[in-house]
Design a protein around this motif. Sequence first.
Motif, PDB file in Angstrom:
ATOM      1  N   SER A 176       8.435   8.547  -0.019  1.00 19.62           N
ATOM      2  CA  SER A 176       8.342   7.965  -1.348  1.00 19.62           C
ATOM      3  C   SER A 176       7.910   6.511  -1.262  1.00 19.62           C
ATOM      4  N   ARG A 177       7.614   5.959  -2.426  1.00 19.12           N
ATOM      5  CA  ARG A 177       7.217   4.557  -2.464  1.00 19.12           C
ATOM      6  C   ARG A 177       8.317   3.653  -1.929  1.00 19.12           C
ATOM      7  N   GLU A 178       9.555   3.951  -2.327  1.00 21.12           N
ATOM      8  CA  GLU A 178      10.665   3.115  -1.888  1.00 21.12           C
ATOM      9  C   GLU A 178      10.832   3.159  -0.373  1.00 21.12           C
ATOM     10  N   LEU A 186       0.842  -1.187   0.000  1.00 17.05           N
ATOM     11  CA  LEU A 186       0.000   0.000   0.000  1.00 17.05           C
ATOM     12  C   LEU A 186       0.876   1.235   0.000  1.00 17.05           C
ATOM     13  N   GLN A 187       0.671   2.129  -0.945  1.00 14.34           N
ATOM     14  CA  GLN A 187       1.454   3.341  -1.068  1.00 14.34           C
ATOM     15  C   GLN A 187       0.560   4.549  -0.900  1.00 14.34           C
ATOM     16  N   PRO A 188       1.142   5.725  -0.616  1.00 19.07           N
ATOM     17  CA  PRO A 188       0.343   6.943  -0.617  1.00 19.07           C
ATOM     18  C   PRO A 188      -0.139   7.246  -2.022  1.00 19.07           C
ATOM     19  N   THR A 222      -3.140  13.580   6.597  1.00 20.01           N
ATOM     20  CA  THR A 222      -1.724  13.778   6.939  1.00 20.01           C
ATOM     21  C   THR A 222      -0.781  13.014   6.021  1.00 20.01           C
ATOM     22  N   GLN A 223      -1.331  12.150   5.149  1.00 18.43           N
ATOM     23  CA  GLN A 223      -0.536  11.308   4.255  1.00 18.43           C
ATOM     24  C   GLN A 223       0.343  10.318   5.020  1.00 18.43           C
ATOM     25  N   ASP A 224       0.001  10.024   6.286  1.00 16.49           N
ATOM     26  CA  ASP A 224       0.737   9.030   7.060  1.00 16.49           C
ATOM     27  C   ASP A 224       0.223   7.635   6.728  1.00 16.49           C
ATOM     28  N   VAL A 225       1.152   6.707   6.596  1.00 16.09           N
ATOM     29  CA  VAL A 225       0.812   5.309   6.332  1.00 16.09           C
ATOM     30  C   VAL A 225       0.917   4.535   7.643  1.00 16.09           C
ATOM     31  N   TRP A 226      -0.155   3.837   8.022  1.00 14.55           N
ATOM     32  CA  TRP A 226      -0.179   2.996   9.220  1.00 14.55           C
ATOM     33  C   TRP A 226      -0.198   1.536   8.785  1.00 14.55           C
ATOM     34  N   LEU A 227       0.770   0.770   9.284  1.00 11.66           N
ATOM     35  CA  LEU A 227       0.837  -0.661   8.991  1.00 11.66           C
ATOM     36  C   LEU A 227       0.241  -1.428  10.161  1.00 11.66           C
ATOM     37  N   LEU A 228      -0.689  -2.343   9.867  1.00 11.57           N
ATOM     38  CA  LEU A 228      -1.375  -3.136  10.881  1.00 11.57           C
ATOM     39  C   LEU A 228      -0.979  -4.597  10.694  1.00 11.57           C
ATOM     40  N   GLY A 229      -0.229  -5.138  11.639  1.00 16.28           N
ATOM     41  CA  GLY A 229       0.235  -6.526  11.553  1.00 16.28           C
ATOM     42  C   GLY A 229      -0.089  -7.294  12.818  1.00 16.28           C
ATOM     43  N   ALA A 269       7.987   1.182   1.229  1.00 19.48           N
ATOM     44  CA  ALA A 269       8.190  -0.255   1.026  1.00 19.48           C
ATOM     45  C   ALA A 269       9.308  -0.786   1.915  1.00 19.48           C
ATOM     46  N   LEU A 270      10.390  -0.007   2.074  1.00 17.59           N
ATOM     47  CA  LEU A 270      11.505  -0.440   2.921  1.00 17.59           C
ATOM     48  C   LEU A 270      11.065  -0.571   4.378  1.00 17.59           C
ATOM     49  N   LYS A 271      10.355   0.422   4.881  1.00 14.51           N
ATOM     50  CA  LYS A 271       9.881   0.359   6.265  1.00 14.51           C
ATOM     51  C   LYS A 271       8.888  -0.784   6.459  1.00 14.51           C
TER      52      LYS A 271
END
Length: 537
Positions: free
Chosen positions: A258-260, A21-23, A231-238, A263-265
């Motif tokens: 950025s996408r990279e 999932l990307q912004p 806010t354009q923040d990405v939240w990862l739910l695992g 994806a790295l995080k």
Amino acid sequence: MVPKPAKARARPVGSGNEGVLQPDDELTAYRVLRADVLPLLLSLLSVGLVTAVLLPLDKAVAASLVPVAYLIPVIVAATRWGIWPATLTSIAGMAAADFFFFPPLFSFRVDDPQEVIDLLVFLVVALVSSNLASRLRQETDAVRRRETEILQLYEFSRRLAACFTVSDLIAAIENYLSRTLGQQVVFFAAGADDRFEPPDSGSVPTLVRDRVAAMPAKIGDPAHAIVNEATQDVWLLGTVSSETAVHGLVAVNIGDGSREAVALKTRRVESILEEVSMTLQRLHIEKAMADARLHLQAQLLRDAFHGTLSHELCTPLAAIRGSASVMDSMPDVRGNGPLHSLVEAISDEAAQLDGFIRNLLNATRVTAGGVSPRLEWADPRDIVNAAVKGRARQLLAHEVEVEFGEDLPLVNVDSGLIEESCGQLLENAAKYSPSGSTISIRARAEADRVVLSISDQGVGITPDERQQLGLRSFRSQRHRASIPGSGLGFWIASTFVKANGGTIDVSSRGQGQGTTASIALPGASMEPSELAALRDE
């Protein structure tokens, strides 16, 4: 006016760039300005500053300093902002040198071929230098990043090794992710209703709470990510789970970028969750081993207690049974009906207690050091008759039918152990059968073995109960309240039979249709010398 709530989009996170999932694909104007346009403007500004410094100087001096002076902003742009700002700086520097310092001045036309060559050489040198400086910057950043990650992973592995509970593990996860990502990390514990419970403290965006509340607690559920468009923040739910249970969910604010970078995080968080799953498996194994050790210690203590108690009870019980037998033989007692009934009740209860104590002693014998049978040639008829005689009191209310097949061979077994096994099966048949029913005992020869079968017309067994037969202290839920017992009888019988190289099997046509227990003992032909010795005895 009521502001509209922030929207969130979510999709599963894969292992590669696809499915992550990307912004928004079209970045906002602010992010474009900050990430792309601003470095280019600063690069042009640095060229302008160098030009402003060179203009007041003498034209000849300025022309001689041009190649070195304009390389400075190129190197700065390459090391600070990357290859594209450095490339723009190189082109802008060449254009500024041509426009301000090479005749004709204030024109991009060059009359001298040597000056054209100088400008082209400067451009090539600037581009090569910018490329080398940019690569050096990237390598330096990568080395520093790897060093930091290794140190953080080492610290995280130390904390994982020191985890002994799930709460310790969760604290280690939150600490590591918050330190490495520099973002907020929130843990949602798994509830009893297969849902995740929100944390007691900590500020969590409403969209994250709503998304987590809608997620079921399932093992193997892939990680998801949501984007807060405000806010354009990405939240990862695992999910944090082992092979058997889900312990909670970790919500990580990966931030924007950025996408990279996202994806790295994402891959880093997923790798951490995999390590956590392995640690959870280790914790479960350690807990299972600790439970097994505790169970073994409790079993040994219980066996020691049973053994001591049984031996201590044997002497007074023998005295009680002997006294009751003497009283039962006295004419005055036998002629007094109520008194004789009391003596018989004492004898019956003492005999029942003796059976319980005998089971405890046999259980202690099996657990303490196993069973070492003393093999001898024995007639199956003698074994069956002795077992029936030993359980005569329990069989009084039943019709007992005994049938022996023709040409029964002798069996090389410990007759005492097999007799006790048959006695336990007879006692179970009498206990779980109604009064007046028939208990059938058959002994027959089959191929190279002798089979002793005991059939009753009792309550029968269910398929679920049959799978648990042979377990120590197992008793069906159907009989615990109505029929007394310890659940040791069949376990003792099966242990004694197996010690003699035999097998025991139980079959039933269903609940209420009786049960047949069969003991199969290995049959073998006797050597002539053994047969002669047996006849001499």
